[in-house]
Design a protein around this motif. Structure first.
Motif, short mmCIF file in Angstrom:
data_model
loop_
_atom_site.label_atom_id
_atom_site.label_comp_id
_atom_site.label_asym_id
_atom_site.label_seq_id
_atom_site.Cartn_x
_atom_site.Cartn_y
_atom_site.Cartn_z
N GLY A 323 35.61 73.88 9.42
CA GLY A 323 35.69 73.23 10.73
C GLY A 323 37.03 72.65 11.10
O GLY A 323 37.20 72.14 12.22
N ALA A 324 38.02 72.69 10.21
CA ALA A 324 39.35 72.16 10.54
C ALA A 324 40.02 73.04 11.60
O ALA A 324 39.77 74.24 11.69
CB ALA A 324 40.22 72.10 9.29
N THR A 325 40.88 72.41 12.39
CA THR A 325 41.60 73.11 13.45
C THR A 325 43.07 73.25 13.07
O THR A 325 43.71 72.27 12.68
CB THR A 325 41.50 72.32 14.77
N ALA A 346 44.01 69.53 12.00
CA ALA A 346 43.28 68.40 12.59
C ALA A 346 41.79 68.64 12.45
O ALA A 346 41.35 69.70 12.01
CB ALA A 346 43.67 68.25 14.06
N ASP A 347 41.00 67.62 12.82
CA ASP A 347 39.53 67.72 12.77
C ASP A 347 39.07 68.14 11.38
O ASP A 347 38.19 68.99 11.22
CB ASP A 347 39.01 68.72 13.81
N VAL A 366 45.73 65.57 9.69
CA VAL A 366 45.77 64.38 10.54
C VAL A 366 44.36 63.87 10.78
O VAL A 366 43.42 64.64 10.99
CB VAL A 366 46.49 64.65 11.87
N TYR A 367 44.23 62.54 10.75
CA TYR A 367 42.95 61.86 10.92
C TYR A 367 43.08 60.83 12.04
O TYR A 367 44.04 60.05 12.05
CB TYR A 367 42.53 61.15 9.64
N ARG A 368 42.11 60.79 12.94
CA ARG A 368 42.08 59.79 14.00
C ARG A 368 41.21 58.61 13.54
O ARG A 368 40.09 58.81 13.07
CB ARG A 368 41.49 60.40 15.27
N VAL A 369 41.74 57.39 13.68
CA VAL A 369 40.98 56.20 13.32
C VAL A 369 40.98 55.22 14.49
O VAL A 369 41.92 55.20 15.30
CB VAL A 369 41.53 55.52 12.05
N ASP A 370 39.95 54.39 14.56
CA ASP A 370 39.80 53.48 15.70
C ASP A 370 40.56 52.18 15.57
O ASP A 370 40.94 51.57 16.57
CB ASP A 370 38.31 53.17 15.92
N ASP A 371 40.77 51.74 14.33
CA ASP A 371 41.42 50.44 14.15
C ASP A 371 42.04 50.35 12.76
O ASP A 371 41.95 51.28 11.95
CB ASP A 371 40.42 49.30 14.38
N GLU A 372 42.62 49.20 12.50
CA GLU A 372 43.31 48.96 11.24
C GLU A 372 42.35 49.06 10.05
O GLU A 372 42.70 49.62 9.00
CB GLU A 372 43.95 47.58 11.30
#
Length: 453
Positions: A323-325, A346-347, A366-372
């Motif tokens: 599933g990675a892009t 990504a993903d 790369v990873y997307r995170v919402d906060d610290e």
């Protein structure tokens, strides 16, 4: 041994592999040399190390080209590696006496109590191909200057580098047997460690190799220092200088063809700057020049061996199937040599190879995170613990987060690197013990308490 130039696929040279008799002779020379070497005044050992730095300086271009031919490192980076070896030698030539000076303690009137730092003896070094000179010199410069003697078992694809390093010490004036390169197969490592003349071992390499060395050394109660793999997080917070972080990140991932334990591998990016950072990272990665490693303008050369490229691509393919892009790269280049392009994924799904394994090549995730808090959780979601970096405009915030990341070294607003002035090493599956600085030179000594009444 028949090393192959990874840029061309052509055989470079042929070397005779050491057998059991060769190893026996090397250990006998090392053991004999230690008895007199340990008695040499520290100032003399420091001067010999300065001599080694001079040899490296005089033959810098020759050694850099040798590295590039054997493992594909771009020539500008190979030259920088020799310069770093010179720095390491000069550092210990200047500071070894202070690092190993006796430590004195409070004691009763009329008595003297101190800790003296005595050398252990013969130290086996099992070293990797990715930094074929620097990895050896960050072992040899401190440990030989402390009074130990060294036996190097280098990686099989850089035998020319192994023999060249032995020549450096010989030309510098080191006595016979104080440093030797033995072109032995890995199958003989256990026997060398078990030999009663060997007092300690250090390894930089893979987890399985580290476990094997630690197991044998433990069975024989011998000291070890292990520097193993890494999956370093590169944490980009919402207040970071995105352009600077992306530029540094592209280099931190792709230097040395991405073949570095302390390369930035997992980019953990705050949602507020994720899109901007990823776009900038891809742009920076695509601007890197992939090509002939002998060309000064090349940023990324070939992978060190064709099979390393194939293993890396298998990891990428499995991750994409999960599933990675692929944002850029992702396929071996259609050209002679073991060339893999700088790649960004990504993903990335949990537990796919790109998420759970070390990618030893020019592939960033790369990873997307919402906060610290989530950034810290992702950064620490690994069995490795070698290095990490945090990118933020707030230095105090960066220092606070550094204290919460499980790694042997954390850099704030700087890419992870080894430096002779500071300790280097990891935790978890990244190994144990430290190299470099005062702590490094004290790893393979007997901290002897001496009480004089």
């Amino acid at each position: 041994m028949r090393p192959v130039n990874p840029a061309t696929g052509e055989q470079i040279d042929a070397y005779e592999q050491a057998d059991e008799d060769d190893v026996e002779a090397a250990l006998a020379r090392a053991s004999d040399a230690f008895e007199s070497w340990r008695q040499r005044p520290m100032r003399e050992r420091e001067q010999l190390l300065l001599n080694a730095a001079d040899v490296l300086r005089d033959r810098k271009a020759e050694y850099a080209e040798l590295m590039t031919r054997e493992m594909g490192k771009p020539i500008s980076q190979a030259t920088a590696e020799i310069e770093k070896c010179i720095w390491g030698c000069e550092h210990y030539a200047q500071h070894a006496s202070a690092y190993l000076a006796d430590d004195h303690y409070p004691s009763p009137a009329g008595s003297t109590v101190k800790t003296a730092y005595d050398p252990l003896g013969v130290v086996l070094a099992v070293m990797p191909w990715n930094f074929p000179f620097w990895q050896v010199f960050r072992f040899a410069a401190p440990y030989l200057t402390a009074g130990n003697v060294g036996v190097l078992k280098h990686a099989s694809n850089v035998p020319g580098c192994a023999l060249a390093i032995a020549d450096v010490f010989r030309e510098a004036g080191y006595p016979e047997g104080v440093f030797q390169s033995v072109l032995a197969p890995s199958s003989l490592v256990d026997d060398i460690i078990a030999d009663e003349r060997v007092e300690a071992a250090t390894l930089t390499g893979s987890g399985p190799a580290g476990r094997a060395v630690a197991s044998t050394a433990g069975e024989h109660l011998k000291k070890t220092v292990l520097e193993l793999g890494g999956s370093d997080p590169f944490v980009v917070l919402e207040d970071a200088d995105v352009e600077h972080a992306a530029e540094r990140g592209a280099w931190a991932r792709n230097q040395n063809g991405g073949q570095s334990c302390i390369a930035a591998k997992r980019f953990v990016v705050h949602d507020a700057v994720y899109d901007e950072f990823v776009d900038q990272l891809v742009e920076e990665v695509e601007a890197l020049t992939v090509g002939d490693p002998m060309d000064e303008s090349t940023d990324v050369g070939p992978q060190a061996r064709q099979r390393f490229l194939e293993e890396l691509h298998e990891q990428v393919t499995a991750s994409v199937e999960a599933g990675a892009t692929v944002l850029t790269g992702g396929e071996p280049l259609d050209r002679d040599g073991a060339y893999y392009p700088p790649t960004v994924l990504a993903d990335v799904p949990a537990n796919c190879p790109a998420d759970s394994e070390e990618l030893f090549g020019p592939v960033a995730t790369v990873y997307r995170v919402d906060d610290e808090a989530e950034a810290l959780e992702v950064a620490n979601d690994t069995r490795f613990g070698l290095g990490a970096s945090v990118w933020t405009a707030d230095r105090e915030r960066g220092e606070r987060l550094a204290g919460q990341i499980d790694a042997g070294c954390v850099y704030v607003n700087q890419l992870v690197k080894s430096d002779p002035r500071v300790p280097f090493g990891g935790v978890g599956d990244s190994g144990y013990g430290r190299e470099l600085s005062a702590i490094g030179i004290q790893e393979f000594v007997n901290r002897k308490t001496v009480w004089i009444e």
